[in-house]
Design an enzyme around this catalytic site. Structure first.
Site, short mmCIF file in Angstrom:
data_model
loop_
_atom_site.label_atom_id
_atom_site.label_comp_id
_atom_site.label_asym_id
_atom_site.label_seq_id
_atom_site.Cartn_x
_atom_site.Cartn_y
_atom_site.Cartn_z
N GLY A 69 0.79 -1.22 0.00
CA GLY A 69 0.00 0.00 0.00
C GLY A 69 0.82 1.28 0.00
O GLY A 69 0.46 2.25 -0.67
N GLN A 178 -7.90 -0.61 3.35
CA GLN A 178 -8.75 -1.12 4.43
C GLN A 178 -10.16 -1.50 3.95
O GLN A 178 -10.98 -1.93 4.75
CB GLN A 178 -8.87 -0.08 5.55
CG GLN A 178 -7.59 0.18 6.32
CD GLN A 178 -7.17 -0.99 7.20
OE1 GLN A 178 -7.96 -1.89 7.48
NE2 GLN A 178 -5.93 -0.98 7.62
N HIS A 201 -1.06 -7.89 2.52
CA HIS A 201 -1.03 -8.40 3.89
C HIS A 201 -2.25 -7.97 4.70
O HIS A 201 -2.41 -8.40 5.84
CB HIS A 201 0.27 -7.99 4.60
CG HIS A 201 0.32 -6.57 5.05
ND1 HIS A 201 0.21 -6.20 6.37
CD2 HIS A 201 0.50 -5.42 4.35
CE1 HIS A 201 0.31 -4.88 6.47
NE2 HIS A 201 0.49 -4.38 5.27
N THR A 237 12.34 -7.21 -11.02
CA THR A 237 11.89 -8.60 -11.20
C THR A 237 10.70 -8.88 -10.29
O THR A 237 10.75 -8.64 -9.09
CB THR A 237 13.03 -9.58 -10.89
OG1 THR A 237 14.14 -9.30 -11.75
CG2 THR A 237 12.57 -11.01 -11.10
N CYS A 326 1.24 1.89 12.34
CA CYS A 326 2.41 2.60 11.79
C CYS A 326 3.00 3.60 12.77
O CYS A 326 4.17 3.95 12.70
CB CYS A 326 2.01 3.32 10.51
SG CYS A 326 1.55 2.20 9.17
#
Length: 383
Positions: A69, A178, A201, A237, A326
């Site tokens: 994100g 979210q 995740h 990659t 966070c």
């Protein structure tokens, strides 16, 4: 253990983990290689892209893989700023965005861009009149999150899209990190939205993988230059095992989304109705399903710091968080609650319960039982 911190991160589900391991063990070729083994990797990459596109009902060439994100938000905002700077340098966002948006905008301000941060009301929602008033001739981007990560408020995205139909040259970005799998697909499918950001995740895929939706015909500059992967817009990659795993996770998430959402609503109601009985408890996340997501419940106990509440629940085997993972270890106060003009003393007491489809009614009842014990303990300490 009761895990009520799913807005921070979710557990990788077993099926997706199996996919990750199998791809790592058997399809490790570089998708850009010319040999058959590389072609096999490329076909799986495109198959994963197509599966995600089909689940979101968009074109396959509108899905671009990222590391999550934060990268997605940075890419859309900075990529738009670079691509459209000759047309203007004005950006509109909200005062309660995730740091990936807020801090990106702050960085652009240092480079000469002008950013309007829309205020929110007591429910953490912007007003359409403020959005309309903020639009200028040099506005190039509007970025509004779908679901607030701290209190779960749902922004009026559909209504904002209607406003922006009159301004077709302005890019419209929605941080949907979210909002996926929460019964909000009717919003995500709005055809005025130009960009959507997702992070694996948050829906049981591995960390370090995500994707953006970029509407066909909308242009942004690349931030990752190199070998020309992702249609020459995001070089590097590809993390094929994580991409395939994320596609599997998204499919599983959306298989029975309705019953999953209803289960989360039921759990939220049980906890909300219990907390609402206590005099010194303030609940910031309401039960209104049109204005608040089903999985986030933010509340505060007056006079008790948020980290104290978090650790008290942890001692009882229940994992919650302060308002944002966070910023929790930085001991920063809630940007959302501050924007809502919640008093600092109460904002410092805020914590967040965040659910997913694996949580149960029984866990909600256990939470309430532990809460009763802790509340009595805190009340005694506080006199």
């Amino acid at each position: 253990m009761i895990y009520f911190d799913n807005s921070a991160t979710t557990k990788v589900n077993s099926e997706s983990l199996d996919t990750y391991v199998k791809v790592s063990e058997s399809i490790w070729g570089n998708p850009s290689s010319l040999h058959d083994f590389g072609e096999k990797s490329f076909q799986l990459l495109q198959q994963s892209r197509k599966q995600i596109a089909n689940l979101l009902n968009v074109r396959t060439n509108e899905i671009y893989f990222t590391s999550g994100g934060t990268e997605g938000d940075n890419w859309v905002i900075k990529g738009t700023a670079l691509a459209k700077q000759q047309y203007g340098k004005h950006i509109i966002t909200t005062s309660i965005e995730h740091p990936a948006v807020i801090n990106t905008c702050k960085q652009l301000e240092k480079q000469g861009y002008d950013v309007t941060y829309l205020p929110v009301d007591k429910s953490g929602r912007i007003s359409l009149s403020a959005l309309k008033s903020a639009i200028r001739k040099d506005t190039i981007l509007v970025s509004i999150m779908l679901v607030n990560n701290e209190i779960g408020s749902i922004q009026p995205i559909v209504e904002a899209a209607e406003v922006l139909k009159n301004f077709p040259s302005i890019h419209f970005h929605v941080d949907a990190v979210q909002g996926i799998g929460k019964g909000l697909n009717y919003i995500l499918k709005n055809n005025r939205i130009d960009f959507l950001t997702f992070s694996g995740h948050k829906f049981h895929a591995p960390r370090g993988i995500g994707f953006i939706y970029k509407k066909f015909g909308r242009h942004i500059e690349s931030l990752m230059d190199g070998g020309g992967q992702e249609s020459n817009l995001r070089s590097g990659t590809e993390n094929l095992p994580a991409i395939a795993s994320m596609a599997k996770s998204l499919r599983l998430l959306m298989e029975d989304e309705s019953s999953s959402v209803n289960n989360q609503i039921s759990i939220k109601k049980i906890i909300y109705n219990h907390l609402d009985k206590f005099e010194n408890v303030t609940i910031f996340s309401k039960l209104d399903e049109k204005e608040f997501a089903p999985h986030i419940l933010c509340f505060a106990i007056s006079g008790v710091r948020g980290e104290t509440i978090v650790h008290a629940f942890e001692d009882n085997g229940i994992y919650i968080s302060t308002t944002s993972a966070c910023s929790s270890k930085k001991k920063e106060t809630s940007g959302t609650l501050n924007a809502m003009e919640v008093p600092q003393s109460l904002s410092d007491s805020a914590v967040r319960v965040s659910l997913d489809e694996n949580n149960t009614i029984e866990e909600a009842r256990q939470f309430n039982q532990v809460f009763d014990v802790l509340y009595a303990k805190f009340s005694k300490i506080n006199g």
